[in-house]
Scaffold this active site. Structure first.
Site, PDB file in Angstrom:
ATOM      1  N   LYS A  27       2.322   2.897  12.699  1.00  0.00           N
ATOM      2  CA  LYS A  27       2.712   4.259  12.300  1.00  0.00           C
ATOM      3  C   LYS A  27       1.725   4.822  11.287  1.00  0.00           C
ATOM      4  CE  LYS A  27       5.901   5.066   8.949  1.00  0.00           C
ATOM      5  NZ  LYS A  27       5.486   6.087   7.983  1.00  0.00           N
ATOM      6  N   ASN A  28       1.379   4.000  10.278  1.00  0.00           N
ATOM      7  CA  ASN A  28       0.572   4.519   9.179  1.00  0.00           C
ATOM      8  C   ASN A  28      -0.891   4.753   9.554  1.00  0.00           C
ATOM      9  OD1 ASN A  28       2.793   4.631   7.592  1.00  0.00           O
ATOM     10  ND2 ASN A  28       2.216   2.945   6.217  1.00  0.00           N
TER      11      ASN A  28
ATOM     12  N   CYS B 257      10.142   9.891   2.132  1.00  0.00           N
ATOM     13  CA  CYS B 257      11.082   8.899   1.605  1.00  0.00           C
ATOM     14  C   CYS B 257      11.366   9.149   0.126  1.00  0.00           C
ATOM     15  CB  CYS B 257      10.489   7.500   1.721  1.00  0.00           C
ATOM     16  SG  CYS B 257      10.605   6.808   3.360  1.00  0.00           S
TER      17      CYS B 257
ATOM     18  N   ARG C 199       6.027  10.212  -6.211  1.00  0.00           N
ATOM     19  CA  ARG C 199       4.976  10.345  -5.210  1.00  0.00           C
ATOM     20  C   ARG C 199       4.228  11.667  -5.295  1.00  0.00           C
ATOM     21  NH1 ARG C 199       6.840   7.734   0.379  1.00  0.00           N
ATOM     22  NH2 ARG C 199       4.683   7.101   0.425  1.00  0.00           N
TER      23      ARG C 199
ATOM     24  N   ASP D 278       5.426  -2.065   1.374  1.00  0.00           N
ATOM     25  CA  ASP D 278       6.254  -1.748   2.537  1.00  0.00           C
ATOM     26  C   ASP D 278       6.971  -2.969   3.109  1.00  0.00           C
ATOM     27  OD1 ASP D 278       5.572   0.881   2.315  1.00  0.00           O
ATOM     28  OD2 ASP D 278       4.171   0.917   3.986  1.00  0.00           O
TER      29      ASP D 278
ATOM     30  N   ARG E 282      12.285   6.503  12.194  1.00  0.00           N
ATOM     31  CA  ARG E 282      11.018   7.074  11.727  1.00  0.00           C
ATOM     32  C   ARG E 282       9.890   6.055  11.866  1.00  0.00           C
ATOM     33  NH1 ARG E 282      10.885   8.714   5.967  1.00  0.00           N
ATOM     34  NH2 ARG E 282       8.763   8.999   6.662  1.00  0.00           N
TER      35      ARG E 282
HETATM   36  C1  UD1 Z   1       0.992   5.152   2.095  1.00  0.00           C
HETATM   37  C2  UD1 Z   1       1.881   4.678   3.219  1.00  0.00           C
HETATM   38  C3  UD1 Z   1       3.156   4.050   2.658  1.00  0.00           C
HETATM   39  C4  UD1 Z   1       2.803   2.944   1.668  1.00  0.00           C
HETATM   40  C5  UD1 Z   1       1.834   3.450   0.620  1.00  0.00           C
HETATM   41  C6  UD1 Z   1       1.326   2.352  -0.297  1.00  0.00           C
HETATM   42  C7  UD1 Z   1       1.407   6.141   5.072  1.00  0.00           C
HETATM   43  C8  UD1 Z   1       1.889   7.206   5.994  1.00  0.00           C
HETATM   44  N1  UD1 Z   1       2.221   5.800   4.061  1.00  0.00           N
HETATM   45  O1  UD1 Z   1       1.700   6.153   1.396  1.00  0.00           O
HETATM   46  O2  UD1 Z   1       3.907   3.518   3.749  1.00  0.00           O
HETATM   47  O3  UD1 Z   1       3.982   2.508   1.022  1.00  0.00           O
HETATM   48  O4  UD1 Z   1       0.681   4.052   1.248  1.00  0.00           O
HETATM   49  O5  UD1 Z   1       0.738   1.343   0.438  1.00  0.00           O
HETATM   50  O6  UD1 Z   1       0.347   5.607   5.266  1.00  0.00           O
HETATM   51  N2  UD1 Z   1      -0.144   8.510  -6.335  1.00  0.00           N
HETATM   52  C9  UD1 Z   1      -0.304   9.392  -7.367  1.00  0.00           C
HETATM   53  N3  UD1 Z   1      -0.919  10.584  -7.102  1.00  0.00           N
HETATM   54  C10 UD1 Z   1      -1.367  10.911  -5.853  1.00  0.00           C
HETATM   55  C11 UD1 Z   1      -1.192   9.980  -4.803  1.00  0.00           C
HETATM   56  C12 UD1 Z   1      -0.569   8.775  -5.069  1.00  0.00           C
HETATM   57  O7  UD1 Z   1       0.090   9.134  -8.499  1.00  0.00           O
HETATM   58  O8  UD1 Z   1      -1.922  11.995  -5.689  1.00  0.00           O
HETATM   59  C13 UD1 Z   1       0.514   7.205  -6.605  1.00  0.00           C
HETATM   60  C14 UD1 Z   1       1.830   7.061  -5.851  1.00  0.00           C
HETATM   61  O9  UD1 Z   1       2.902   7.647  -6.555  1.00  0.00           O
HETATM   62  C15 UD1 Z   1       1.942   5.553  -5.775  1.00  0.00           C
HETATM   63  C16 UD1 Z   1       0.494   5.109  -5.590  1.00  0.00           C
HETATM   64  O10 UD1 Z   1      -0.301   6.175  -6.068  1.00  0.00           O
HETATM   65  O11 UD1 Z   1       2.412   5.056  -6.993  1.00  0.00           O
HETATM   66  C17 UD1 Z   1       0.091   4.771  -4.181  1.00  0.00           C
HETATM   67  O12 UD1 Z   1       0.452   5.833  -3.320  1.00  0.00           O
HETATM   68  P1  UD1 Z   1      -0.326   6.105  -1.962  1.00  0.00           P
HETATM   69  O13 UD1 Z   1      -1.171   4.928  -1.632  1.00  0.00           O
HETATM   70  O14 UD1 Z   1      -1.005   7.420  -2.064  1.00  0.00           O
HETATM   71  O15 UD1 Z   1       0.853   6.203  -0.917  1.00  0.00           O
HETATM   72  P2  UD1 Z   1       0.919   7.107   0.383  1.00  0.00           P
HETATM   73  O16 UD1 Z   1      -0.448   7.365   0.902  1.00  0.00           O
HETATM   74  O17 UD1 Z   1       1.815   8.261   0.145  1.00  0.00           O
END
Ligand code: UD1
Length: 482
Positions: free
Chosen positions: A75-76, A179, A184, A369, A461
């Site tokens: 999915k990711n 979620c 986030r 995850d 999902r």
């Molecule tokens: C992706 C995955 C999700 C997984 C996560 C971490 C997809 C669709 N989703 O989510 O399943 O749990 O990676 O492996 O691929 N952060 C900030 N600011 C930002 C962006 C992120 O502070 O602008 C923080 C987030 O709150 C979190 C950390 O960085 O604490 C990692 O988040 P991130 O790797 O960006 O997660 P996603 O890409 O949303």
């Protein structure tokens, strides 16, 4: 038509689209083996129109799992790959695409920008476990706005901002939802775009991105590893003028998969899979064909299910290098993990599960995850485990629900202490997010009596035909439609 699709394909597409939109998910569900007398019957009507979101899953615990579970496309990786189609006028063909609600939701979001997504329909002799092939064409982008009602349903859809602004010079994208696991934010994604010369305004819950003269290469240093930030930077930098260096990039395999696909489309990306990625921008990208890599989270989830119930299952198409840290943890619990030519074989024979100490971390560390699933498993361990969550705050919503099944878990800040118990007992539980809901399924598979998992739309999902895959290995599980 320039994409070279035949009329047969178009007819199939029409049928498949109708069925997908009607029932949310499945065009051609497989008829699994007939349940034995001690098993729960599969609900024949479980996937009918309209009810998918309120469906429940009923599980009677205590069955060992044996057989083969085919692992779907990730999915990711699928989501950012579909979004990358916005970067080119040509058709992007993706193979091994999983049947998931998030994929359909993204199809809707892309459709709003003018993108055609064609999904091949059923063919004689098709294996329902095979992923689908989809043709995505963003020939004409007619709208650069991604509205709240679409983006709020899935956080990853925010990532459309990068290809839209890179190709069209502007984008207006609602701040994301998804979620409920912590705040986030998207500040790193915005920072990355700004480093590439994008002007950002935030107004009324929307991020407005402008780069009328195009993007220019730059240096992006992420303060924290972010998967979405890295995808955003890769897509934007691919069409920027000049070279971009991304430091502290996410090393998750899905980032590598997206970079591979972008390179097939004509991008010049090197270093994906390491924490320093270099992107030499190009003026345009073209179409390509790419097969989505197997889902490491689905793999780890079923591996933990087998460890939980005991049994012997081949996780077909799974690739051990995508989840080595999780497999190492499983081996520590006393579960046998054997890579084979066909996938990964997981077996456990009645021995006690040893407790573990685990901290989640960006790849190649233990994935956040799989944290909820491991916690479910450790609730039956012979001793006390500790699991520390470092990626998302508040990703412990499953704790209360696992407690309803008899798990003994205490939270102290980021760390959960899990005191293993001899037996769990079935109960009604509520799914709260994607990974939490599947942890409840794992616990229920080993709990005495019946567990009813409510609100299973979270499962749909991210897990393709979960109840079919488990039922085929002997689990007593059925979907009950609302
Ligand atoms: C992706 C995955 C999700 C997984 C996560 C971490 C997809 C669709 N989703 O989510 O399943 O749990 O990676 O492996 O691929 N952060 C900030 N600011 C930002 C962006 C992120 O502070 O602008 C923080 C987030 O709150 C979190 C950390 O960085 O604490 C990692 O988040 P991130 O790797 O960006 O997660 P996603 O890409 O949303």
């Amino acid at each position: 038509m320039s994409d070279g699709l035949g009329s047969d394909f178009r007819r199939n597409f029409a049928a498949e689209s109708a069925s997908l939109l009607d029932i949310g998910l499945y065009g051609n569900a497989a008829a699994g083996p007939q349940p034995g007398p001690d098993r729960v019957k599969r609900a024949a009507s479980g996937r009918q129109a309209g009810g998918a979101s309120m469906d429940r899953i009923r599980i009677v615990g205590g069955q060992r799992l044996t057989g083969t579970i085919p692992i779907s496309g990730a999915k990711n990786a699928t989501l950012p790959l579909m979004i990358a189609s916005l970067l080119t006028e040509d058709t992007l063909i993706l193979e091994n695409v999983p049947r998931l609600v998030d994929v359909i939701q993204l199809q809707r979001i892309l459709g709003n920008h003018g993108v055609d997504v064609l999904i091949a329909g059923k063919r004689p002799g098709d294996d329902p476990n095979q992923g689908r092939t989809i043709h995505i064409s963003a020939k004409h982008i007619v709208d650069t706005t991604a509205p709240y009602d679409l983006v709020s349903k899935m956080r990853a859809s925010f990532w459309v901002v990068a290809p839209l602004v890179a190709r069209m010079g502007e984008a207006k994208v609602s701040m994301p939802g998804g979620c409920a696991i912590g705040t986030r934010p998207v500040d790193f994604l915005i920072m990355a775009l700004e480093k590439l010369g994008v002007e950002i305004e935030i107004e009324g819950g929307y991020v407005i991105a402008r780069a009328r003269k195009g993007l220019r290469g730059g240096e992006i240093v992420f303060p924290k590893v972010t998967v979405g930030g890295t995808h955003t930077a890769l897509m934007a930098a691919s069409l920027a003028n000049g070279t971009t260096v991304i430091e502290n990039a996410a090393r998750e395999p899905e980032v590598g998969d997206v970079a591979d696909c972008l390179n097939k489309m004509g991008a010049k990306i090197s270093g994906a899979g390491t924490s320093r990625i270099v992107v030499e921008g190009v003026a345009r990208l073209h179409g390509a064909r790419h097969a989505v890599l197997p889902d490491r989270i689905e793999t780890g989830t079923y591996a933990m299910a087998v460890a939980m119930t005991g049994g012997d299952v081949l996780l077909q198409n799974a690739r051990p290098e995508l989840l080595q840290s999780a497999l190492d943890v499983l081996a520590q619990t006393g579960t046998s993990v054997t890579p084979t030519n066909e996938g990964i074989r997981i077996a456990r024979n009645g021995l006690e599960l040893a407790p573990v100490e685990v901290t989640t971390a960006p790849f190649p560390g233990f994935p956040t995850d799989l944290q909820a699933q491991l916690m479910a498993l450790m609730s039956r361990a012979d001793g006390t485990s500790h699991i520390t969550e470092t990626i998302f705050e508040n990703r412990f919503m499953h704790v209360q629900e696992l407690a309803r099944l008899g798990a003994r878990i205490q939270l102290d800040g980021e760390t959960a202490t899990i005191e293993g118990v001899n037996r769990l007992k079935g109960a009604p539980v509520m799914a709260t997010d994607l990974r939490a809901s599947v942890s409840l399924v794992i616990a229920a598979l080993a709990a005495e009596g019946e567990t009813m998992v409510n609100r299973v739309y979270h499962l749909d999902r991210g897990f393709e035909r979960l109840e079919d895959k488990l039922a085929r290995c002997g689990a007593a599980i059925e979907r009950i439609s609302a």
